[in-house]
Design an enzyme around this catalytic site. Structure first.
Site, PDB file in Angstrom:
ATOM      1  N   ASP A   8      36.878 -70.076 -62.333  1.00 49.13           N
ATOM      2  CA  ASP A   8      36.399 -70.505 -63.652  1.00 49.13           C
ATOM      3  C   ASP A   8      35.965 -69.237 -64.395  1.00 49.13           C
ATOM      4  O   ASP A   8      34.783 -68.981 -64.611  1.00 49.13           O
ATOM      5  CB  ASP A   8      35.238 -71.490 -63.486  1.00 49.13           C
ATOM      6  CG  ASP A   8      34.916 -72.209 -64.789  1.00 49.13           C
ATOM      7  OD1 ASP A   8      35.498 -71.831 -65.817  1.00 49.13           O
ATOM      8  OD2 ASP A   8      34.093 -73.141 -64.763  1.00 49.13           O
ATOM      9  N   GLU A  35      28.326 -80.243 -61.267  1.00 45.66           N
ATOM     10  CA  GLU A  35      28.329 -78.784 -61.424  1.00 45.66           C
ATOM     11  C   GLU A  35      27.069 -78.373 -62.171  1.00 45.66           C
ATOM     12  O   GLU A  35      26.987 -78.471 -63.389  1.00 45.66           O
ATOM     13  CB  GLU A  35      29.587 -78.369 -62.196  1.00 45.66           C
ATOM     14  CG  GLU A  35      29.746 -76.866 -62.271  1.00 45.66           C
ATOM     15  CD  GLU A  35      31.046 -76.460 -62.968  1.00 45.66           C
ATOM     16  OE1 GLU A  35      32.086 -77.108 -62.764  1.00 45.66           O
ATOM     17  OE2 GLU A  35      30.996 -75.500 -63.743  1.00 45.66           O
ATOM     18  N   ASP A  61      32.888 -72.600 -58.160  1.00 46.91           N
ATOM     19  CA  ASP A  61      33.546 -72.052 -59.340  1.00 46.91           C
ATOM     20  C   ASP A  61      33.241 -70.561 -59.342  1.00 46.91           C
ATOM     21  O   ASP A  61      32.093 -70.137 -59.505  1.00 46.91           O
ATOM     22  CB  ASP A  61      33.006 -72.695 -60.636  1.00 46.91           C
ATOM     23  CG  ASP A  61      33.829 -73.907 -61.058  1.00 46.91           C
ATOM     24  OD1 ASP A  61      34.692 -74.349 -60.275  1.00 46.91           O
ATOM     25  OD2 ASP A  61      33.621 -74.402 -62.178  1.00 46.91           O
ATOM     26  N   ASP A  78      26.563 -66.872 -69.835  1.00 47.38           N
ATOM     27  CA  ASP A  78      27.672 -67.412 -69.056  1.00 47.38           C
ATOM     28  C   ASP A  78      28.943 -66.720 -69.554  1.00 47.38           C
ATOM     29  O   ASP A  78      29.731 -67.288 -70.302  1.00 47.38           O
ATOM     30  CB  ASP A  78      27.750 -68.931 -69.268  1.00 47.38           C
ATOM     31  CG  ASP A  78      28.705 -69.606 -68.296  1.00 47.38           C
ATOM     32  OD1 ASP A  78      29.123 -68.959 -67.325  1.00 47.38           O
ATOM     33  OD2 ASP A  78      29.026 -70.786 -68.511  1.00 47.38           O
ATOM     34  N   HIS A 126      40.537 -80.015 -67.369  1.00 42.89           N
ATOM     35  CA  HIS A 126      39.926 -81.058 -68.195  1.00 42.89           C
ATOM     36  C   HIS A 126      41.091 -81.798 -68.847  1.00 42.89           C
ATOM     37  O   HIS A 126      42.105 -81.176 -69.206  1.00 42.89           O
ATOM     38  CB  HIS A 126      39.087 -80.497 -69.337  1.00 42.89           C
ATOM     39  CG  HIS A 126      37.974 -79.584 -68.945  1.00 42.89           C
ATOM     40  ND1 HIS A 126      38.145 -78.243 -68.764  1.00 42.89           N
ATOM     41  CD2 HIS A 126      36.652 -79.827 -68.756  1.00 42.89           C
ATOM     42  CE1 HIS A 126      36.980 -77.688 -68.462  1.00 42.89           C
ATOM     43  NE2 HIS A 126      36.056 -78.617 -68.444  1.00 42.89           N
ATOM     44  N   GLU A 166      28.671 -72.779 -59.411  1.00 40.48           N
ATOM     45  CA  GLU A 166      29.305 -71.689 -60.172  1.00 40.48           C
ATOM     46  C   GLU A 166      28.382 -70.470 -60.183  1.00 40.48           C
ATOM     47  O   GLU A 166      27.192 -70.583 -60.480  1.00 40.48           O
ATOM     48  CB  GLU A 166      29.599 -72.170 -61.592  1.00 40.48           C
ATOM     49  CG  GLU A 166      30.256 -71.104 -62.451  1.00 40.48           C
ATOM     50  CD  GLU A 166      30.937 -71.673 -63.687  1.00 40.48           C
ATOM     51  OE1 GLU A 166      31.507 -72.789 -63.597  1.00 40.48           O
ATOM     52  OE2 GLU A 166      30.896 -71.020 -64.730  1.00 40.48           O
ATOM     53  N   HIS A 212      26.442 -69.836 -63.371  1.00 45.21           N
ATOM     54  CA  HIS A 212      25.434 -70.863 -63.635  1.00 45.21           C
ATOM     55  C   HIS A 212      24.199 -70.611 -62.771  1.00 45.21           C
ATOM     56  O   HIS A 212      23.073 -70.839 -63.204  1.00 45.21           O
ATOM     57  CB  HIS A 212      25.985 -72.259 -63.342  1.00 45.21           C
ATOM     58  CG  HIS A 212      27.139 -72.649 -64.214  1.00 45.21           C
ATOM     59  ND1 HIS A 212      27.718 -73.892 -64.159  1.00 45.21           N
ATOM     60  CD2 HIS A 212      27.818 -71.974 -65.173  1.00 45.21           C
ATOM     61  CE1 HIS A 212      28.710 -73.956 -65.030  1.00 45.21           C
ATOM     62  NE2 HIS A 212      28.796 -72.799 -65.655  1.00 45.21           N
ATOM     63  N   ASP A 217      31.422 -65.669 -67.766  1.00 46.41           N
ATOM     64  CA  ASP A 217      32.623 -66.084 -67.028  1.00 46.41           C
ATOM     65  C   ASP A 217      33.580 -64.933 -66.733  1.00 46.41           C
ATOM     66  O   ASP A 217      34.794 -65.076 -66.911  1.00 46.41           O
ATOM     67  CB  ASP A 217      33.375 -67.180 -67.802  1.00 46.41           C
ATOM     68  CG  ASP A 217      32.680 -68.530 -67.728  1.00 46.41           C
ATOM     69  OD1 ASP A 217      31.797 -68.707 -66.872  1.00 46.41           O
ATOM     70  OD2 ASP A 217      33.025 -69.413 -68.545  1.00 46.41           O
ATOM     71  N   ASP A 272      42.601 -80.067 -71.750  1.00 47.56           N
ATOM     72  CA  ASP A 272      43.315 -78.801 -71.524  1.00 47.56           C
ATOM     73  C   ASP A 272      44.811 -79.078 -71.406  1.00 47.56           C
ATOM     74  O   ASP A 272      45.638 -78.252 -71.780  1.00 47.56           O
ATOM     75  CB  ASP A 272      42.917 -78.136 -70.190  1.00 47.56           C
ATOM     76  CG  ASP A 272      41.430 -77.893 -70.056  1.00 47.56           C
ATOM     77  OD1 ASP A 272      40.763 -77.740 -71.083  1.00 47.56           O
ATOM     78  OD2 ASP A 272      40.948 -77.857 -68.901  1.00 47.56           O
TER      79      ASP A 272
END
Ligand code: XLS
Ligand code: NI
Ligand code: NI
Length: 441
Positions: A344, A237, A301, A312, A106, A273, A276, A314, A109
């Site tokens: 991700d 996404e 992802d 989520d 991003h 993802e 997700h 991750d 980031d």
């Protein structure tokens, strides 16, 4: 001439090598052998693994109950530009040591957003120049770029779907700059994750109008990028919720319908993802299959959720069963269109050694590699394909074939039903299919 940093951040860790499954070296791949050919392509080509800048170099492990636990040596400078360059040095050191070819980011980031729009623009341009040098020196490429239009409080009611036009325009300005940076860095794709595109309550929301705004917004983004010569894919996404109660890109089927409604289906594909998918009450493989069927399987992802709490979370992938089922669909779809596999995922809050993030990515890559090898064996040597094909064999000839060809009307079905009388049951054999997966793992 930009002077590239030469400080080593991940001290004592060298290049991660493939050593095979008998190796006890925690800092070696057991299954991911980049040059090994599987189903006609090397693993490197199948996966195109990417590092997510946000988790790996920006995530400090904070949660709603406490602050971050990680202190990164690249965060020490008070000068945002120097701090961003130090972070880039660490990032490229890590990506290179992992032997991965790609990264994703991003805008925010890469470098801390400034107090004004103009200053943020110039910061992003500075770090883009620096990253260009880092890419040239290392051969690492940009898989995709994106803009963070969800963290800053200005986006609390959405970006492209904000009821205030000026916020929408601000998001447009920010995304223009993120697209410029992506193009300048030779980015292969550009991602839209609608972080706050959705609603908290339908009571204060004109959903139809917000969806129209989102369609129009993505259209102008596409038109701008194409006019600048961007040839890559745009990815949506999907995610059903979090941070919003309801997100408009709920799942692949919803996002595909949306893209078709607004005439965006030729430029946009899905970035799926794992966590997700599970948040939407689907499996990862369901989402891949849905996108593949629409010709929109763009990118993945990689992560996993916690199957007890459903958030989520991750976490890094390590579920062989789930990933094998996904790789079956992946191989049958002919792989990804333009994308790759982006981790991700984030290490846990109490994983505080510099080596932990290596263990995490090694485990993730090995999970995908082992799953790919298994899926390939299932397709080429087991009865899996035959069993599946046989289930549909009544459509391969005769009346079934005529139906598929559109040659039978409802009256024709009626007379076939009359002639057939009662039918014998055909087993779906699910347990047998499940056993085949286990047998080949
Ligand atoms: C958040 C998303 C995000 C996107 C990029 O849940 O996964 O990280 O991948 O904006
Ligand atoms: Ni996510
Ligand atoms: Ni993501």
């Amino acid at each position: 001439m930009i002077v590239l940093g030469n400080k080593e951040y991940y001290k004592g860790i060298g290049q991660i090598q493939f050593e095979g499954k008998e190796s006890d070296n925690p800092l070696a791949f057991k299954y991911y052998n980049p040059d090994q050919v599987v189903a006609g392509k090397t693993m490197r080509e199948h996966f195109r693994f990417a590092i997510a800048y946000w988790h790996t170099f920006c995530g400090h492990g904070g949660d709603p109950f406490g602050p971050g636990t990680q202190q990164f040596p690249w965060d020490l400078s008070n000068d945002p530009i120097q701090a961003a360059k130090d972070k880039a040095d660490a990032a490229f050191e890590f990506i290179t040591k992992m032997g991965f070819g790609h990264y994703c980011f991003h805008d925010n980031d890469l470098i801390q957003e400034a107090a004004t729009f103009g200053e943020s623009e110039s910061r992003l341009a500075t770090i883009t120049d620096y990253l260009k040098e880092k890419q040239a020196a290392s051969g690492v490429k940009l898989l995709w770029g994106t803009a963070n239009c969800f963290s800053n409080p200005r986006y609390m009611n959405g970006a492209a779907t904000n009821p205030d036009f000026n916020v929408l325009a601000r998001a447009g300005g920010q995304i223009k700059l993120a697209i410029d940076a992506t193009i300048a860095l030779g980015g292969e794709n550009y991602v839209f994750w609608g972080g706050r595109e959705g609603y908290m309550s339908l009571l204060n929301t004109d959903m139809g109008r917000e969806l129209d705004h989102m369609g129009q917004f993505l259209t102008v983004c596409r038109d701008y990028a194409r006019a600048q010569g961007f040839k890559g894919n745009f990815f949506i996404e999907p995610k059903p919720m979090e941070p919003m109660k309801h997100q408009y890109d709920f799942d692949s089927a919803t996002a595909i319908g949306f893209l078709r409604q607004y005439g965006l289906e030729n430029d946009f594909k899905m970035n799926i993802e794992v966590n997700h998918a599970t948040l939407a009450q689907h499996t990862f493989q369901h989402e891949i299959e849905t996108a593949a069927k629409a010709g929109m399987l763009g990118s993945l992802d990689a992560n996993r959720g916690d199957y007890q709490n459903g958030w989520d979370t991750d976490q890094f992938p390590n579920n062989i069963q789930e990933t094998t089922e996904a790789m079956l669909v992946f191989l049958k779809a002919g792989g990804l269109q333009g994308g790759g596999i982006n981790f991700d995922a984030k290490i846990r809050r109490n994983s505080t050694d510099m080596a932990d993030v290596f263990h995490a990515h090694i485990g993730g890559a090995d999970t995908f590699a082992r799953a790919l090898l298994t899926a390939d064996k299932i397709i080429t040597s087991s009865s899996y394909e035959k069993l599946r094909t046989e289930r549909y064999s009544s459509f391969d000839s005769g009346k079934g074939k005529e139906f598929e060809e559109g040659k039978l009307d409802l009256k024709a079905l009626y007379s076939i039903a009359q002639d057939n009388g009662e039918l014998t049951l055909q087993s779906g054999k699910q347990e047998l299919f499940e056993n085949i997966i286990n047998q080949y793992i």
